[in-house]
Design an enzyme around this catalytic site. Structure first.
Site, mmCIF file in Angstrom:
data_model
loop_
_atom_site.group_PDB
_atom_site.id
_atom_site.type_symbol
_atom_site.label_atom_id
_atom_site.label_comp_id
_atom_site.label_asym_id
_atom_site.label_seq_id
_atom_site.Cartn_x
_atom_site.Cartn_y
_atom_site.Cartn_z
ATOM 1 N N ASP A 113 -0.737 -7.371 1.890
ATOM 2 C CA ASP A 113 0.649 -7.600 1.477
ATOM 3 C C ASP A 113 1.458 -7.958 2.723
ATOM 4 O OD1 ASP A 113 0.795 -5.201 2.828
ATOM 5 O OD2 ASP A 113 2.421 -4.458 1.563
ATOM 6 N N GLU A 139 2.748 -0.662 -8.789
ATOM 7 C CA GLU A 139 2.462 -1.844 -7.979
ATOM 8 C C GLU A 139 3.216 -3.074 -8.466
ATOM 9 O OE1 GLU A 139 1.225 -1.732 -5.211
ATOM 10 O OE2 GLU A 139 0.278 0.241 -5.239
ATOM 11 N N TYR A 169 -3.330 -9.027 -4.486
ATOM 12 C CA TYR A 169 -2.817 -7.770 -3.945
ATOM 13 C C TYR A 169 -2.915 -6.636 -4.969
ATOM 14 C CZ TYR A 169 0.006 -3.872 -2.984
ATOM 15 O OH TYR A 169 0.390 -2.568 -2.864
#
Length: 359
Positions: A138, A37, A120
């Site tokens: 996102d 991520e 996020y």
DNA sequence: AACGCGGGGAT
DNA sequence: ATCCCAGCGTT
């Protein structure tokens, strides 16, 4: 307006027809999800894919990362940009080891206290690793929901962030958060693309407000354009009698913070070799002895989001007054330069120079 | 709330 | 040329 249950049903159907083959797909280990991520923050999956493999090879576990030197993490991050991500990864790894006994917290609130983990990434780790029912927001999610629901506003204020979270939460499949979050982002990336979206075979075309009004381009609203600051970096490839080359680590409060570069003089305008006489070189580099006249080698502009950095490369030979060399500067054997992290524009220049035998 | 932070691929 | 990417931290 499409109901959440219809949206999920059609999204899952689309998803079954468009499988994705990224290496982090179906991953459940929070450490590995975290690495993926952070790599994917403002970075396309095409660019992140190979870096994910190599990062995990170099730092296979949270513990191995926590015990690493910053220099080693930056070297692994070389060429990816946004280098604060690498420095924050290391900081967070050390906090997880020292304050959390090496165990990831499982809630978005706890996760987002860690450096480099914002709303996020916290939602992504919590939902993918722990099944926490939080919707990720996102660029993909915003684009998809913005177009279908006809909401142009970006979540760029705290109030709009809150309403977007509330909206995304209504559509989330709370019985399968990981599956849903993965699916809506994939849909945004592959079907509801920023430019040239595939509306002709989109399962939501009949519900989509942006499509209905023929104003797809207006959803979501564009971020306002940023003026680019122009800078001139004059780099000196300095070779000493042993064939060693001077490099120095950049300060952390400017672009490329913590990465290495060649000795550099920043000017407000374009330069040429004749601009740098002995006096000016010694003023900028007090440790320099007997520099030869700089010779122009190349110029290259680094295009950054907020800056245009015009780099001019000169070469000279010199000796070094070792007592006057500052801690952040050193002369290195050229074969050792691969062990230092450089911004891309410098990495390319150094690679070329080595190939041409210039250092 | 606004700004700084990289690099690259698609259009 | 322009957009924008599985954003975040600082001011």
């Amino acid at each position: 307006m499409v109901s959440p249950s219809t949206f999920r049903k059609k999204l899952y159907h689309w998803s079954s027809l468009h499988p994705r083959k990224d290496p982090w797909i179906e991953e459940r280990d929070p450490y590995r999800i975290w690495i993926s991520e952070v790599l994917l923050q403002q970075t396309r999956s095409d660019q992140a894919r190979s870096r994910y493999i190599s990062f995990l090879k170099r730092f296979p576990t949270l513990n191995s990362l926590a015990n690493a030197k910053e220099e080693a993490v930056l070297l692994q991050w070389q060429g990816l940009g946004y280098y604060a991500r690498a420095k924050n990864l290391l900081r967070a790894a050390r906090i997880l080891e020292s304050d959390y006994n090496g165990i990831f917290p499982q809630t978005p609130a706890a996760l987002s206290t860690l450096p480099g983990i914002g709303s996020y990434t916290a939602a992504a780790i919590a939902s993918f690793a722990f099944g926490h029912p939080t919707a990720v927001i996102d660029g993909n999610v915003i684009r998809v929901l913005s177009r279908i629901l006809g909401i142009p506003y970006l979540p760029d204020t705290s109030a709009l962030k809150a309403s977007w979270q509330e909206l995304a939460q209504r559509y989330l499949d709370k019985s399968a958060p990981a599956r849903y979050n993965q699916a809506i982002m994939n849909f945004g990336a592959l079907q509801c693309k920023p430019a040239a979206p595939g509306c002709s075979d989109c399962p939501f075309a009949i519900y989509c407000e942006a499509h209905r009004s023929g104003r797809i381009r207006d959803y979501p609203a564009k971020k306002k354009k940023l003026p680019r600051h122009e800078r001139h970096f004059n780099y000196f490839l300095m070779v000493d009698p042993d064939g060693k080359c001077a490099i120095h680590q950049r300060d952390h409060d400017d672009i490329w913070g913590g990465l290495h570069q060649l000795p550099m003089i920043e000017t407000s305008n374009k330069t040429e070799a004749a601009d740098f006489d002995d006096y000016r070189l010694k003023d900028a580099f007090p440790w320099i002895l007997h520099p030869t006249r700089p010779e122009f080698l190349a110029s290259k502009t680094a295009v950054l989001s907020h800056q245009l950095v015009h780099c001019i490369f000169y070469r000279l030979s010199c000796h070094a007054h070792s007592a006057k060399i500052k801690p952040l500067l050193s002369f290195e054997n050229t074969q050792n330069l691969v062990n230092f992290a450089f911004p891309s524009v410098l990495r390319r220049f150094i690679t070329d120079s080595l190939k041409k035998g210039l250092c």
